[in-house]
Design a protein around this motif. Structure first.
Motif, mmCIF file in Angstrom:
data_model
loop_
_atom_site.group_PDB
_atom_site.id
_atom_site.type_symbol
_atom_site.label_atom_id
_atom_site.label_comp_id
_atom_site.label_asym_id
_atom_site.label_seq_id
_atom_site.Cartn_x
_atom_site.Cartn_y
_atom_site.Cartn_z
ATOM 1 N N MET A 1 -12.297 18.086 -17.507
ATOM 2 C CA MET A 1 -13.099 19.054 -16.897
ATOM 3 C C MET A 1 -14.303 19.000 -17.924
ATOM 4 S SD MET A 1 -10.737 21.990 -14.974
ATOM 5 C CE MET A 1 -12.359 22.541 -14.296
ATOM 6 N N ALA A 2 -14.625 17.982 -18.462
ATOM 7 C CA ALA A 2 -15.786 17.957 -19.263
ATOM 8 C C ALA A 2 -17.256 18.089 -18.342
ATOM 9 C CB ALA A 2 -15.913 16.766 -20.157
ATOM 10 N N GLN B 1 -18.885 19.076 -28.283
ATOM 11 C CA GLN B 1 -20.156 19.018 -27.374
ATOM 12 C C GLN B 1 -19.915 17.916 -26.438
ATOM 13 O OE1 GLN B 1 -22.721 17.651 -30.652
ATOM 14 N NE2 GLN B 1 -23.238 20.139 -31.094
ATOM 15 N N CYS B 2 -21.237 17.860 -25.495
ATOM 16 C CA CYS B 2 -21.050 16.593 -24.572
ATOM 17 C C CYS B 2 -21.259 15.336 -25.621
ATOM 18 C CB CYS B 2 -22.118 16.934 -23.855
ATOM 19 S SG CYS B 2 -23.999 17.048 -24.415
ATOM 20 N N ILE C 1 -6.202 21.065 -19.472
ATOM 21 C CA ILE C 1 -7.513 20.934 -19.329
ATOM 22 C C ILE C 1 -7.964 20.217 -20.519
ATOM 23 C CG2 ILE C 1 -9.988 21.748 -18.803
ATOM 24 C CD1 ILE C 1 -8.760 23.915 -17.525
ATOM 25 N N LEU C 2 -8.651 18.700 -20.230
ATOM 26 C CA LEU C 2 -9.482 18.387 -21.531
ATOM 27 C C LEU C 2 -10.925 18.561 -21.287
ATOM 28 C CD1 LEU C 2 -7.378 14.866 -21.670
ATOM 29 C CD2 LEU C 2 -6.959 16.783 -23.249
ATOM 30 N N THR C 3 -11.693 19.176 -22.362
ATOM 31 C CA THR C 3 -12.994 19.255 -22.140
ATOM 32 C C THR C 3 -13.947 18.960 -23.267
ATOM 33 O OG1 THR C 3 -14.450 21.089 -21.195
ATOM 34 C CG2 THR C 3 -12.825 21.774 -22.836
ATOM 35 N N ALA C 4 -15.243 18.638 -22.982
ATOM 36 C CA ALA C 4 -16.297 18.549 -23.896
ATOM 37 C C ALA C 4 -17.439 18.960 -23.259
ATOM 38 C CB ALA C 4 -16.327 17.359 -24.482
ATOM 39 N N GLY C 5 -18.527 19.670 -24.037
ATOM 40 C CA GLY C 5 -19.623 19.851 -23.211
ATOM 41 C C GLY C 5 -19.628 21.437 -22.906
#
Length: 546
Positions: free
Chosen positions: A396-397, A453-454, A422-426
């Motif tokens: 869910m980036a 970050q993104c 959940i794996l995220t970035a940004g």
């Protein structure tokens, strides 16, 4: 009525069709026109550099940097300063004239490569070279998709360059791609192929920035970050540029002034070389679009290092500073010297006169799950998957934004079973990183793994490829892994193209599909890669999680 402007490069474009009166982002028709012209002359410059390379001639790093920085200036929410953009147009025309003299033979070059800026004023020329200058809807869609992907990739390379990391092949390809958006002999099939090739170079550009960041500051570590302000005066740093933050931290050592990160700068707190500064004291605020309220309550100076500017209120405009590709009229801009160093003494002196930040939150949040940290958890992750404690990973980036429909991502995260990670970035993380989702039961693995970050989306790709290797799979799409990505601006475009280049399929993209994708181009993405939009939480859970 003729539109005053036309821009549809971001997710929030008016009516999901295009901004025609004023940008939803806040940019004026005059700024939009100058951005169109800057893209045009940068395409022309790129046609000249590509012709030089075809003759075996070299192109300097300075020219490569000019192209990347020009495109970075036109990313959504980066630069609203018409005068600064006009200056870049003039500089680009001057550099192009010098390169044309080196090239000699100009046969076959497009009009953009030959336009000198002398036969019409900038505004008149801009009116003829905007997005709608291309009449064919599908060709226009693909040209803009490529252009926006190059804008995103330019942001990555510009950040890497600030840390003295370069990749000539990436720069050369970006310029080649921009030049080809001027080539009327290229049809839809040619442009689709060019788009996919751009995705491959996007992977290289992301890898370059990852190496630059970790080489300069070490691999991110799992870190608990305070979100409560202290009692000292503070400076707030937003955007993405870690080098700018490092210089500010160095200059504020021992001054009694605290430095806080904001929005996309939060992951700076995870890097060992930045964590050593005891004047880096935590994060203040949330995603970029809340900055009007949060900059007001911060009370001290704000440094905008890149895009993510919301037009500031008069009440704090005087204490908002810009640097790099960011710019806003009425805000002091901090330029670098020839060595790339910046003097932030104006912010420091202003901070001494300001009240400490007003408390808006309490507690802390945890992040720092970039690829090395997740690789260190590999044995635990594999065991948790094999024992059924983890049943799915959902990427869910991406980006957050103002649209009320983005509450979908908060609701989706809340509705996920406790066995889903959940794996995220940004800045999309701000929709769920403060929900207190805890750990996967029976493991020490947090349910939200924030890679950064993104700019750190490369970590998520590496994690997916590592999981494929660990589980002995031939195809990344056979993993218990789903993609439900939010997008807003052009860095998300290059991340999407990079994921497609790595073979990832069935990505869900929201809250709306890009307005710049024509129906036929959308069909190509759906048929070949399974790209889909979002619907509602219940139905999407069934599709993505089961």
């Amino acid at each position: 009525m003729d539109p005053k402007m036309f821009c549809y490069q971001c997710q929030e474009t008016a009516g999901c069709k295009g901004c025609t009166i004023r940008g939803v982002c806040g940019k004026s028709p005059e700024v939009a026109a100058m951005q169109d012209l800057l893209v045009y002359v940068t395409r022309g410059l790129s046609a000249v550099t590509s012709a030089l390379r075809a003759k075996g001639e070299s192109v300097s790093r300075g020219v490569n940097s000019l192209v990347a920085t020009n495109m970075f200036h036109t990313i959504t929410n980066a630069n609203f300063d018409e005068a600064a953009i006009r200056e870049r147009i003039a500089r680009t025309l001057s550099v192009k004239a010098s390169l044309l003299a080196r090239l000699g033979d100009t046969d076959g070059l497009p009009e953009a490569a030959l336009w000198s800026g002398e036969d019409a004023d900038f505004a008149a020329k801009a009116a003829t070279v905007g997005v709608l200058a291309c009449a064919d809807e599908d060709v226009r869609s693909l040209r803009e998709l490529i252009t926006y992907g190059v804008k995103g990739l330019s942001a990555y390379t510009a950040h890497a360059n600030a840390l003295l990391k370069y990749d000539e092949s990436v720069d050369a390809f970006m310029q080649e791609a921009l030049a080809k958006t001027l080539d009327d002999t290229l049809g839809v099939d040619d442009l689709v192929a060019l788009t996919l090739e751009l995705g491959k170079h996007g992977v290289d550009g992301m890898a370059l920035l990852d190496a630059a960041n970790t080489g300069a500051y070490g691999s991110p570590e799992v870190t608990e970050v305070s979100i409560e302000p202290r009692s000292n005066p503070g400076i707030l740093v937003s955007g993405h540029d870690l080098r700018d933050l490092e210089m500010l931290l160095e200059q504020t050592k021992g001054t009694g002034i605290d430095v806080y990160t904001h929005s996309e700068m939060l992951p700076a707190n995870y890097y060992p070389a930045l964590k050593k500064y005891d004047n880096l004291v935590g994060n203040y605020g949330n995603a970029w679009w809340k900055q009007n309220e949060e900059f007001e309550s911060f009370n001290g100076p704000i440094l905008m290092t890149t895009n993510c500017i919301v037009p500031p209120r008069d009440s704090y405009k005087g204490r908002m500073f810009t640097t790099g590709s960011a710019g806003y009229p009425g805000c002091t801009h901090i330029e670098a010297n020839e060595q790339g160093e910046k003097d932030f003494s104006a912010l420091i002196e202003l901070a001494r006169t300001c009240e400490p930040p007003t408390k808006i939150e309490e507690g802390s949040i945890v992040g720092g799950f970039a690829h090395d940290q997740v690789f260190a958890l590999a044995d635990q992750v594999v065991d948790a998957v094999k024992t059924g404690k983890i049943t799915k990973f959902v990427v869910m980036a991406g980006c957050d934004g103002r649209a009320k429909s983005r509450s979908y991502y908060t609701d989706f995260a809340r509705a996920l079973p406790e066995s889903v990670v959940i794996l995220t970035a940004g800045c999309a993380k701000y929709k769920y990183n403060k929900l207190g989702l805890g750990n996967v039961p029976g493991t020490g693995i947090p349910r939200v793994l924030d890679a950064g970050q993104c700019n750190d989306s490369y970590s998520l790709a590496l994690i997916a490829l590592k999981l494929r290797e660990i589980f002995g799979l031939d195809d990344v799409n056979d993993l218990p892994l789903a993609f439900n990505i939010a997008w807003y601006e052009q860095k998300a475009v290059i991340v999407l193209l990079a994921l497609l280049a790595l073979g990832v399929k069935n990505i869900h993209l929201g809250p709306t599909l890009p307005a710049f994708l024509s129906p036929n181009v959308t069909k190509v993405l759906v048929d070949n890669f399974g790209i889909a939009g979002i619907t509602n939480v219940d139905d999407d859970l069934k599709i993505l999680v089961g």
